[in-house]
Design a protein around this motif. Structure first.
Motif, PDB file in Angstrom:
ATOM      1  N   GLU A 166       0.841  -1.194   0.000  1.00  0.00           N
ATOM      2  CA  GLU A 166       0.000   0.000   0.000  1.00  0.00           C
ATOM      3  C   GLU A 166       0.876   1.243   0.000  1.00  0.00           C
ATOM      4  N   SER A 237      -3.961   6.539 -14.825  1.00  0.00           N
ATOM      5  CA  SER A 237      -4.230   5.270 -14.165  1.00  0.00           C
ATOM      6  C   SER A 237      -3.375   4.194 -14.816  1.00  0.00           C
ATOM      7  N   GLU A 239      -1.913  -0.044 -14.661  1.00  0.00           N
ATOM      8  CA  GLU A 239      -2.006  -1.403 -14.153  1.00  0.00           C
ATOM      9  C   GLU A 239      -0.673  -2.092 -14.421  1.00  0.00           C
ATOM     10  N   GLU A 242       1.004  -7.911 -10.391  1.00  0.00           N
ATOM     11  CA  GLU A 242       0.954  -7.984  -8.935  1.00  0.00           C
ATOM     12  C   GLU A 242       2.019  -8.968  -8.473  1.00  0.00           C
ATOM     13  N   LEU A 247       6.553  -2.552  -8.612  1.00  0.00           N
ATOM     14  CA  LEU A 247       6.514  -1.130  -8.285  1.00  0.00           C
ATOM     15  C   LEU A 247       7.857  -0.472  -8.530  1.00  0.00           C
ATOM     16  N   TYR A 265      -1.983   3.364  -4.203  1.00  0.00           N
ATOM     17  CA  TYR A 265      -1.831   1.984  -4.634  1.00  0.00           C
ATOM     18  C   TYR A 265      -2.187   1.065  -3.484  1.00  0.00           C
TER      19      TYR A 265
END
Length: 268
Positions: A166, A237, A239, A242, A247, A265
């Protein structure tokens, strides 16, 4: 019954940190009424325990353990992964307590630990909260960093290769205030990451045990940005995969003269 059949069995009671009426009553050796009670584990949340329940617990309960909201959520997740049963928060108290008891070192090797889990009256709308809080490997911090281009990636390099789960920030002036969460492999790894931040001169606040910050504070980072700092702002925005390192690769691809003015995020 258990104590009558086998007196050597230890009975351990479990309550939530914010509704530990029996724990406090047993400490005081009398029934104590709590001024406030947390309602997450509402099936076991009372301000004052019953007289007969207290008498029986005084006679037969060997110890009491209290657990956090995060530990209860993690126990719900563990129970679902193992048995595909979705326990309600109060029903997961015993599982959360068993994990805490085992990790505390109070359970001797070779002993059999049993959690009596009772209650599956789960409110479907609450599952999102449970999922959000079930990751006990997360460390939550609030920190100030310089308000300049490249400051965030310099800060993040001290956390990497740990996974950031986060990040919340809105430009508001120097210094920049951010809320950040990352996953550590162990308590030792967590301590090493925080010590690296201290060594680099970052003054941060560890919010991992702050219920108010995790429930509300994380959503209040930022606010209205001064017009003079956002006159050339563009909103995008993105994507990206994951997985650990995604990052970092994203930040490394940003032009060095770009100043990030808004970033939110949350990895799931």
């Amino acid at each position: 019954f258990l104590k009558a059949v086998k007196p050597s069995i230890k009975v351990i009671g479990v309550e939530a940190h914010d509704s530990a009426a029996m724990t406090e009553s047993l400490k005081a050796q009398k029934v104590v009424e709590l001024p406030t009670v947390g309602l997450f584990a509402d099936g076991a949340a009372v301000a004052k325990v019953g007289d007969e329940t207290f008498r029986l617990c005084q006679m037969h309960v060997d110890d009491m353990i209290t657990v956090s909201t995060d530990e209860i959520c993690a126990a719900i997740k563990d129970s679902f992964k193992d048995t595909r049963v979705v326990l309600e928060p109060a029903g997961a108290l015993a599982t959360a307590g068993l994990k805490r008891y085992a990790l505390s070192g109070r359970a001797t090797e070779g002993r059999c630990l049993v959690a009596v889990s009772s209650g599956a009256n789960m409110d479907f709308d609450r599952l999102r909260f449970v999922s959000e809080r079930a990751d006990t490997s997360e460390t939550h911090i609030a920190v100030n960093i310089p308000e300049k281009a490249g400051a965030f990636i310099d800060f993040y390099r001290l956390i990497f290769p740990r996974n950031v789960t986060e990040f919340a920030y809105r430009i508001s002036g120097d210094p920049a205030s951010i809320f950040m969460s990352f996953q550590a492999k162990s308590e030792e790894d967590r301590a090493a990451a925080l010590e690296a931040l201290r060594g680099a001169g970052y003054d941060f606040l560890d919010l991992s045990q702050n219920e108010l910050a995790k429930t509300h504070g994380r959503s209040l980072i930022g606010g209205r940005a001064p017009p003079e700092l956002t006159s050339e702002e563009g909103l995008f925005s993105f994507e990206f995969p994951e997985k650990p390192g995604a990052l970092m690769r994203f930040l490394e691809q940003l032009p060095s003269d770009f100043n990030v003015s808004l970033f939110h995020y949350r990895g799931h």
